[in-house]
Enzyme design. Sequence first.
Site, PDB file in Angstrom:
ATOM      1  N   PHE A 103      28.713  -2.452   2.147  1.00 16.55           N
ATOM      2  CA  PHE A 103      28.973  -1.553   3.272  1.00 16.55           C
ATOM      3  C   PHE A 103      28.546  -2.250   4.553  1.00 16.55           C
ATOM      4  CE2 PHE A 103      28.032   2.258   5.893  1.00 16.55           C
ATOM      5  CZ  PHE A 103      29.187   2.987   5.691  1.00 16.55           C
ATOM      6  N   THR A 138      23.322  -4.534   2.138  1.00 16.91           N
ATOM      7  CA  THR A 138      22.787  -4.490   0.776  1.00 16.91           C
ATOM      8  C   THR A 138      23.843  -4.986  -0.209  1.00 16.91           C
ATOM      9  OG1 THR A 138      21.318  -2.642   1.282  1.00 16.91           O
ATOM     10  CG2 THR A 138      21.906  -2.973  -1.032  1.00 16.91           C
ATOM     11  N   ARG A 243      -9.256   5.803 -16.011  1.00 28.19           N
ATOM     12  CA  ARG A 243     -10.220   5.140 -15.124  1.00 28.19           C
ATOM     13  C   ARG A 243     -11.483   5.991 -14.969  1.00 28.19           C
ATOM     14  NH1 ARG A 243     -12.353   0.541 -12.970  1.00 28.19           N
ATOM     15  NH2 ARG A 243     -12.929   0.822 -10.781  1.00 28.19           N
ATOM     16  N   GLN A 312      -3.790   4.538  -3.116  1.00 33.77           N
ATOM     17  CA  GLN A 312      -5.168   4.949  -2.861  1.00 33.77           C
ATOM     18  C   GLN A 312      -5.934   5.193  -4.160  1.00 33.77           C
ATOM     19  OE1 GLN A 312      -6.290   5.175   0.274  1.00 33.77           O
ATOM     20  NE2 GLN A 312      -8.355   5.945  -0.128  1.00 33.77           N
ATOM     21  N   HIS A 314      -5.298   4.045  -7.134  1.00 27.53           N
ATOM     22  CA  HIS A 314      -5.453   2.832  -7.931  1.00 27.53           C
ATOM     23  C   HIS A 314      -6.460   1.866  -7.319  1.00 27.53           C
ATOM     24  CE1 HIS A 314      -1.859   4.139 -10.127  1.00 27.53           C
ATOM     25  NE2 HIS A 314      -2.115   3.191 -11.010  1.00 27.53           N
ATOM     26  N   GLY A 315      -6.786   2.056  -6.051  1.00 26.41           N
ATOM     27  CA  GLY A 315      -7.762   1.186  -5.402  1.00 26.41           C
ATOM     28  C   GLY A 315      -7.211  -0.200  -5.143  1.00 26.41           C
ATOM     29  N   GLU A 339      20.116   4.479   5.537  1.00 18.29           N
ATOM     30  CA  GLU A 339      21.119   5.559   5.568  1.00 18.29           C
ATOM     31  C   GLU A 339      20.718   6.671   6.543  1.00 18.29           C
ATOM     32  OE1 GLU A 339      23.316   4.185   4.238  1.00 18.29           O
ATOM     33  OE2 GLU A 339      22.507   3.085   2.561  1.00 18.29           O
TER      34      GLU A 339
END
Length: 357
Positions: A103, A138, A243, A312, A314-315, A339
């Site tokens: 496109f 793309t 965790r 955040q 997952h640190g 888009e």
Amino acid sequence: MTEFRSFVDRVVRPNAEDFDRAGEIPAWVLEEVSAAGYWGAVLDGDMVRFGALHEEIGRGCSSLRSLLTVHSMVSYAVDRWGTAAAREKWLPQLASGRVLGGFCLTEAEAGSDCAALVATAVPHEGGYRINARKKWTTGGQIAGLLLVFARTERGLSAFVVPGDAPGVKRTPIGDVLGTRASMMADIELVDCEVGADSLVGAEGMGLAVITGALDIGRYSVACGSVGITQACLEAVTAHCTERVQGGSVLAEHQLVQKMITEMAVNVRAARLLCVEAGESKDRGDPETIIATCVAKYFASTTAMRAAGDAVQLHGAVGCADGHPVSRYFRDAKVMEIIEGSTQIQELLIARDALRGR
């Protein structure tokens, strides 16, 4: 849908980090998509199913979903406005994936302003000669059919241009923030000659073609954003139940539960907005344009918040390149831009509300 989820879990998710690292979707994956019949999903006439497909592909890999998005936009435009000759030649190839669509709208100076596009298409030997410089296409590295927007004497117009036509030049784009494997390229057309049957719609109908194609693209991005949010939710719930922090798993902390709650609720709300937009398309409801804008606005901003929270929670490991939530974060930011940016959606939604609809 179960079929789409199974495909993504088998073909896409196990390899998505490799795609991102390599900056491309390998040919064998594109062939798997062809074998599954997904390139032609937009032509099947079931937009809710189309949305479900794009959600699942987005859950696995936003780069692959981006290729499906632009391909679907081109396929839709050719199907709806293409000449009989163009439809006969290109639709079977687009539906099967033998040819992928690109496109070609954005230009360096114009950006999202269609009125500022400067590409030209002048009459030449019964057809047109096109000169254009298009940015951020793309799939532009591999697209076999380009939907190019250029100005004629009657105004902005759309043309289908074979990717191997003389005068077509491609410059690959790498090292982008997100959707790194979507194989973007800058496309230049230098005195590129096409026949009269390459005109999509009538001369001067370019804005209508853009509006129709972008509606498909925004719907796909909205659904893909739901997929990103779902992927974030799955990553977070798995991580937080394993965790240990402060003597207990993260999932037992109330502030963590609040973040998970917002993610779980918002992904369902975004999904319902996408279903509403898809059902309106299936009904032929003219309000589908604004329904898509609402879905794209909410789903993309939701994905960005969810991805931020996923990193955040997952640190430090979530900040590392190569971790899935790091990729989700980068890809989610792109969803707020492509888009039609978040701000463009806000303008369209507000104007619609002010008209009292």
